[in-house]
Structures are given as C-alpha cells and as structure tokens.
Design a protein around this motif. Sequence first.
Motif, PDB file in Angstrom:
ATOM      1  N   TRP A  12       1.631  -4.853   9.661  1.00  0.00           N
ATOM      2  CA  TRP A  12       2.128  -3.782   8.800  1.00  0.00           C
ATOM      3  C   TRP A  12       3.583  -3.468   9.131  1.00  0.00           C
ATOM      4  N   SER A  25      -7.310  -2.370   3.103  1.00  0.00           N
ATOM      5  CA  SER A  25      -6.246  -2.330   4.092  1.00  0.00           C
ATOM      6  C   SER A  25      -6.655  -2.972   5.413  1.00  0.00           C
ATOM      7  N   ARG A  67      -4.460   6.044   2.654  1.00  0.00           N
ATOM      8  CA  ARG A  67      -3.639   4.918   2.223  1.00  0.00           C
ATOM      9  C   ARG A  67      -4.361   4.181   1.102  1.00  0.00           C
ATOM     10  N   PHE A  69      -4.306   0.994  -2.007  1.00  0.00           N
ATOM     11  CA  PHE A  69      -3.800  -0.300  -2.434  1.00  0.00           C
ATOM     12  C   PHE A  69      -2.910  -0.151  -3.656  1.00  0.00           C
ATOM     13  N   PHE A  99       0.848  -1.172   0.000  1.00  0.00           N
ATOM     14  CA  PHE A  99       0.000   0.000   0.000  1.00  0.00           C
ATOM     15  C   PHE A  99       0.896   1.238   0.000  1.00  0.00           C
TER      16      PHE A  99
END
Length: 122
Positions: A112, A106, A45, A47, A37
């Motif tokens: 992450w 997300s 944010r 993709f 991302f």
Amino acid sequence: QVQLVESGGGLVQAGGSLRLSCAASGRTFSNYAMGWFRQAPGNEREFVAAIRGVDGSTYYASSVKGRFTISRDNAKNTVYLQMNSLKPEDTAVYYCAAGRIATMTSSSYNYWGQGTQVTVSS
C-alpha cells in the motif's frame, strides 16, 4: 517488495477533474494487479478501481463507473486514476495498492501507498 508513492491529490470544485498517479518500485511491476481504494473520515476503506497486470482488464466500483478511469504504464512502473465529474462525496484519502489478484477486497493486496488527499468542494 514493492513500494508505492501516490501523487496528484488536491482541492477541486465539483464537476472538475484530477489525475492521481502511483509510482511503484521494483522490476516486476507488470506482474502485479493494481488497485485504488479510498477512505473518508469515519468510513471504512472502500474499493474504487483495479487493473490486472496480465491483460490490463479493469474493474470499477459502481459509484465511480463512467467517471473514473484506471490505467497503467508498465514501462514507467506507474498506475493512474483519472477522475472526472468529481462530486463532494468523492472526498477521501486515496490509496493505491499492489497484489497478485485484481479484486475489490483490500485484504487481497499486499502493498500500500501512504495515500493522497482528494477534496471536492461543492
């Protein structure tokens, strides 16, 4: 638990290339779908690309399809994002993420990385 560490960001001129890497901890890396991302200042944010763990199927945002390639090396617990023909609008912090399903959403990803800055100059 999966820990993700991105690397490979930097400054590049428009038309250039960069390869981002994301190293994952844990012994079950191949079970996870991996996604990339990005987030530019003032933007949400978004993709970029995803790859399944089971069969390596890949998915791309329309804005990067044909220019970016996502791949993974399960033996090295690493996912890559090869970025070619970069444009100034690709400038953002790029994040890798791990989850059970390869999706564009997300919130579907559980883990992450800290992000790596990509800056494309015109």
